[in-house]
Design a protein around this motif. Structure first.
Motif, PDB file in Angstrom:
ATOM      1  N   UNK A 129       0.325   5.105 -11.589  1.00  0.00           N
ATOM      2  CA  UNK A 129      -0.856   5.966 -11.688  1.00  0.00           C
ATOM      3  C   UNK A 129      -0.683   7.028 -12.768  1.00  0.00           C
ATOM      4  N   UNK A 130      -1.744   7.208 -13.551  1.00  0.00           N
ATOM      5  CA  UNK A 130      -1.761   8.247 -14.577  1.00  0.00           C
ATOM      6  C   UNK A 130      -2.698   9.397 -14.223  1.00  0.00           C
ATOM      7  N   UNK A 131      -3.810   9.113 -13.516  1.00  0.00           N
ATOM      8  CA  UNK A 131      -4.837  10.128 -13.326  1.00  0.00           C
ATOM      9  C   UNK A 131      -5.239  10.346 -11.868  1.00  0.00           C
ATOM     10  N   UNK A 132      -5.474   9.260 -11.118  1.00  0.00           N
ATOM     11  CA  UNK A 132      -6.069   9.431  -9.794  1.00  0.00           C
ATOM     12  C   UNK A 132      -5.607   8.350  -8.835  1.00  0.00           C
ATOM     13  N   UNK A 133      -5.312   8.773  -7.608  1.00  0.00           N
ATOM     14  CA  UNK A 133      -4.978   7.864  -6.518  1.00  0.00           C
ATOM     15  C   UNK A 133      -5.869   8.189  -5.335  1.00  0.00           C
ATOM     16  N   UNK A 134      -6.502   7.171  -4.753  1.00  0.00           N
ATOM     17  CA  UNK A 134      -7.171   7.279  -3.463  1.00  0.00           C
ATOM     18  C   UNK A 134      -6.448   6.338  -2.517  1.00  0.00           C
ATOM     19  N   UNK A 135      -5.988   6.866  -1.394  1.00  0.00           N
ATOM     20  CA  UNK A 135      -5.168   6.057  -0.495  1.00  0.00           C
ATOM     21  C   UNK A 135      -5.468   6.397   0.953  1.00  0.00           C
ATOM     22  N   UNK A 136      -5.683   5.362   1.778  1.00  0.00           N
ATOM     23  CA  UNK A 136      -5.687   5.514   3.229  1.00  0.00           C
ATOM     24  C   UNK A 136      -4.524   4.695   3.767  1.00  0.00           C
ATOM     25  N   UNK A 137      -3.741   5.298   4.662  1.00  0.00           N
ATOM     26  CA  UNK A 137      -2.522   4.654   5.136  1.00  0.00           C
ATOM     27  C   UNK A 137      -2.208   5.146   6.542  1.00  0.00           C
ATOM     28  N   UNK A 138      -1.691   4.285   7.424  1.00  0.00           N
ATOM     29  CA  UNK A 138      -1.307   4.736   8.765  1.00  0.00           C
ATOM     30  C   UNK A 138      -0.181   5.770   8.711  1.00  0.00           C
ATOM     31  N   UNK A 192      -6.324   1.338  -1.351  1.00  0.00           N
ATOM     32  CA  UNK A 192      -5.724   2.043  -2.478  1.00  0.00           C
ATOM     33  C   UNK A 192      -6.516   1.755  -3.738  1.00  0.00           C
ATOM     34  N   UNK A 193      -6.858   2.805  -4.475  1.00  0.00           N
ATOM     35  CA  UNK A 193      -7.372   2.638  -5.825  1.00  0.00           C
ATOM     36  C   UNK A 193      -6.564   3.543  -6.742  1.00  0.00           C
ATOM     37  N   UNK A 194      -6.293   3.046  -7.935  1.00  0.00           N
ATOM     38  CA  UNK A 194      -5.498   3.785  -8.912  1.00  0.00           C
ATOM     39  C   UNK A 194      -6.192   3.732 -10.268  1.00  0.00           C
ATOM     40  N   UNK A 195      -6.532   4.916 -10.779  1.00  0.00           N
ATOM     41  CA  UNK A 195      -7.072   5.060 -12.137  1.00  0.00           C
ATOM     42  C   UNK A 195      -8.302   4.193 -12.384  1.00  0.00           C
ATOM     43  N   UNK A 196      -9.090   3.933 -11.330  1.00  0.00           N
ATOM     44  CA  UNK A 196     -10.293   3.110 -11.448  1.00  0.00           C
ATOM     45  C   UNK A 196      -9.999   1.730 -12.021  1.00  0.00           C
ATOM     46  N   UNK A 197      -8.769   1.259 -11.841  1.00  0.00           N
ATOM     47  CA  UNK A 197      -8.387  -0.039 -12.384  1.00  0.00           C
ATOM     48  C   UNK A 197      -7.678  -0.919 -11.359  1.00  0.00           C
ATOM     49  N   UNK A 198      -6.731  -0.358 -10.625  1.00  0.00           N
ATOM     50  CA  UNK A 198      -5.970  -1.127  -9.646  1.00  0.00           C
ATOM     51  C   UNK A 198      -6.519  -0.873  -8.245  1.00  0.00           C
ATOM     52  N   UNK A 199      -6.540  -1.897  -7.434  1.00  0.00           N
ATOM     53  CA  UNK A 199      -7.015  -1.731  -6.072  1.00  0.00           C
ATOM     54  C   UNK A 199      -6.290  -2.642  -5.102  1.00  0.00           C
ATOM     55  N   UNK A 200      -6.254  -2.221  -3.838  1.00  0.00           N
ATOM     56  CA  UNK A 200      -5.655  -3.039  -2.790  1.00  0.00           C
ATOM     57  C   UNK A 200      -6.340  -2.711  -1.472  1.00  0.00           C
ATOM     58  N   UNK A 201      -6.657  -3.748  -0.699  1.00  0.00           N
ATOM     59  CA  UNK A 201      -7.230  -3.588   0.630  1.00  0.00           C
ATOM     60  C   UNK A 201      -6.428  -4.464   1.580  1.00  0.00           C
ATOM     61  N   UNK A 202      -6.036  -3.877   2.704  1.00  0.00           N
ATOM     62  CA  UNK A 202      -5.218  -4.612   3.669  1.00  0.00           C
ATOM     63  C   UNK A 202      -5.545  -4.160   5.080  1.00  0.00           C
ATOM     64  N   UNK A 207       1.071  -3.922   7.804  1.00  0.00           N
ATOM     65  CA  UNK A 207       2.273  -3.128   7.593  1.00  0.00           C
ATOM     66  C   UNK A 207       2.808  -2.544   8.895  1.00  0.00           C
ATOM     67  N   UNK A 208       1.986  -2.511   9.916  1.00  0.00           N
ATOM     68  CA  UNK A 208       2.450  -1.937  11.186  1.00  0.00           C
ATOM     69  C   UNK A 208       3.047  -2.990  12.114  1.00  0.00           C
ATOM     70  N   UNK A 209       2.784  -4.286  11.813  1.00  0.00           N
ATOM     71  CA  UNK A 209       3.339  -5.364  12.631  1.00  0.00           C
ATOM     72  C   UNK A 209       4.075  -6.342  11.741  1.00  0.00           C
ATOM     73  N   UNK A 210       5.155  -6.870  12.234  1.00  0.00           N
ATOM     74  CA  UNK A 210       5.979  -7.760  11.409  1.00  0.00           C
ATOM     75  C   UNK A 210       5.508  -9.209  11.434  1.00  0.00           C
ATOM     76  N   UNK A 211       4.709  -9.589  12.415  1.00  0.00           N
ATOM     77  CA  UNK A 211       4.311 -10.996  12.543  1.00  0.00           C
ATOM     78  C   UNK A 211       2.817 -11.192  12.399  1.00  0.00           C
ATOM     79  N   UNK A 212       2.171 -10.335  11.608  1.00  0.00           N
ATOM     80  CA  UNK A 212       0.723 -10.436  11.453  1.00  0.00           C
ATOM     81  C   UNK A 212       0.353 -11.669  10.633  1.00  0.00           C
ATOM     82  N   UNK A 213      -0.771 -12.321  11.028  1.00  0.00           N
ATOM     83  CA  UNK A 213      -1.266 -13.454  10.250  1.00  0.00           C
ATOM     84  C   UNK A 213      -2.458 -13.045   9.382  1.00  0.00           C
ATOM     85  N   UNK A 214      -2.674 -11.732   9.244  1.00  0.00           N
ATOM     86  CA  UNK A 214      -3.757 -11.226   8.405  1.00  0.00           C
ATOM     87  C   UNK A 214      -3.397 -11.362   6.927  1.00  0.00           C
ATOM     88  N   UNK A 215      -4.397 -11.172   6.047  1.00  0.00           N
ATOM     89  CA  UNK A 215      -4.201 -11.268   4.602  1.00  0.00           C
ATOM     90  C   UNK A 215      -4.724 -10.003   3.927  1.00  0.00           C
TER      91      UNK A 215
END
Length: 350
Positions: A129-138, A192-202, A207-215
């Motif tokens: 990240x160079x400018x901006x991070x938006x993040x929601x996380x447990x 997560x969004x970074x610099x209006x370019x990178x993104x991730x949704x999960x 991340x809270x369970x080790x055997x999740x079958x989610x994507x």
């Protein structure tokens, strides 16, 4: 360099085997007639003329057709090398430009199946990240990205953090993790969004369970990430409670992330200080094009810190007094403000 290696190098420049033989023959003689070159290389005189014209076009030889018989003279090797170098440098610049464009506008989607990869991608994006991070996380996962968030803050990045599934989350828990931190006691997706370019949704359970079958899905696409940012600001940010706001940053400073400029102007004005703004602008709703706007910030419209003053979640604007009127400034892609700008410089009135 032996003859075989030299021939290979010339072939790599696009010369055919017969062109290489002809050129080396001309080099050996310095200057020769077509008949002499034909006898030396074992090709027809007509073919020597054809090859010589091709070599002349590429800068290797000069064909003296104003004399009889016509002679072919090898150009000095240093001139040939200089000419080839100039062409390669010119081509290199064009290749670099095209390569840079492909890097600036990547189009990539990845479906992520494992918790480990989600964690790795989150930390990589935050670290870039160079400018901006938006993040929601447990809350229970926050320590795993805490180091990267602290480093981003040290780089001057605006970090908007929502801590979900929060159990008695306090301001001291948030210090050093975000510029503005909010907490919500319910579960929400990791976003997560970074610099209006990178993104991730999960899904949080990845991340809270080790055997999740989610994507999860990670993407690098400038057209899509702002949509995710809008969802973050409109659907998740307002539901959480503000628990921490960092102290104002030192001014003067130039901000390429416009939301960060709006936040800093807001914090300074609430502290009773007069903030000056200066920016190169382009008209959006305005009828004129002054090129540059300078003046005191008399209002901010924002939803970053309480109390919110914007009319809709993605509105983040500066209202600037330019002497005879006030105008509104927005960031890149603005559509309701008077002017848009890619960067704005804030300073305090002396």
């Amino acid at each position: 360099m032996d003859d075989s290696t030299l021939s290979d190098r010339l072939s790599q420049l696009g010369l055919s085997d017969k062109e290489v033989d002809t050129y080396l023959s001309i080099l050996q003689s310095g200057e020769a007639t077509a008949s002499e070159i034909a006898d030396d290389t074992g090709v027809s005189k007509r073919y020597v003329y054809s090859i010589s014209n091709s070599l002349e076009d590429r800068g290797f030889v000069a064909v003296n057709d104003h004399v009889v018989p016509t002679t072919i003279r090898a150009r000095p090797p240093e001139e040939v090398v200089d000419s080839l170098t100039d062409r390669l440098e010119e081509m290199g610049g064009a290749l670099d430009e095209r390569y840079s464009e492909s890097v600036k506008e990547p189009q990539q989607f990845d479906v992520i199946k494992s918790r480990t990869t989600v964690v790795k991608r989150l930390t990589e994006y935050i670290a870039d990240a160079d400018h901006e991070i938006m993040l929601s996380v447990p809350q229970q996962y926050l320590p795993e990205v805490g180091e990267e968030l602290a480093a981003a803050l040290d780089r001057g990045v605006l970090v908007m953090l929502v801590v979900s599934s929060a159990d008695d989350f306090r301001a001291e828990d948030a210090a050093g993790r975000g510029t503005v931190v909010r907490a919500w006691d319910h579960e929400m997706p990791i976003m997560l969004t970074v610099d209006a370019q990178f993104g991730l949704v999960s899904p949080a359970e990845m991340v809270t369970r080790t055997n999740s079958d989610q994507r999860a899905i990670a993407f690098v696409q400038r057209q899509l990430v702002p949509v995710l940012s809008g969802s973050f600001l409109g659907n998740y940010w307002p539901m959480a409670e503000e628990v921490f706001v960092a102290d104002p940053a030192p001014l003067p400073a130039t901000y390429r992330d416009f939301r960060h400029a709006v936040l800093q102007a807001t914090l300074r004005r609430r502290a009773g200080e007069t903030v000056q703004a200066a920016a190169q602008v382009s008209p959006v709703q305005a009828d004129d094009d002054p090129g540059r706007v300078e003046g005191a910030v008399v209002e901010t419209r924002q939803g970053l810190v309480e109390p919110h003053t914007n009319a809709y979640p993605i509105e983040h604007s500066l209202v600037v007094d330019v002497g005879d009127r006030t105008v509104t400034l927005g960031g890149s892609g603005s559509f309701l403000e008077d002017y848009e700008t890619d960067a704005v410089t804030l300073s305090l009135e002396s």
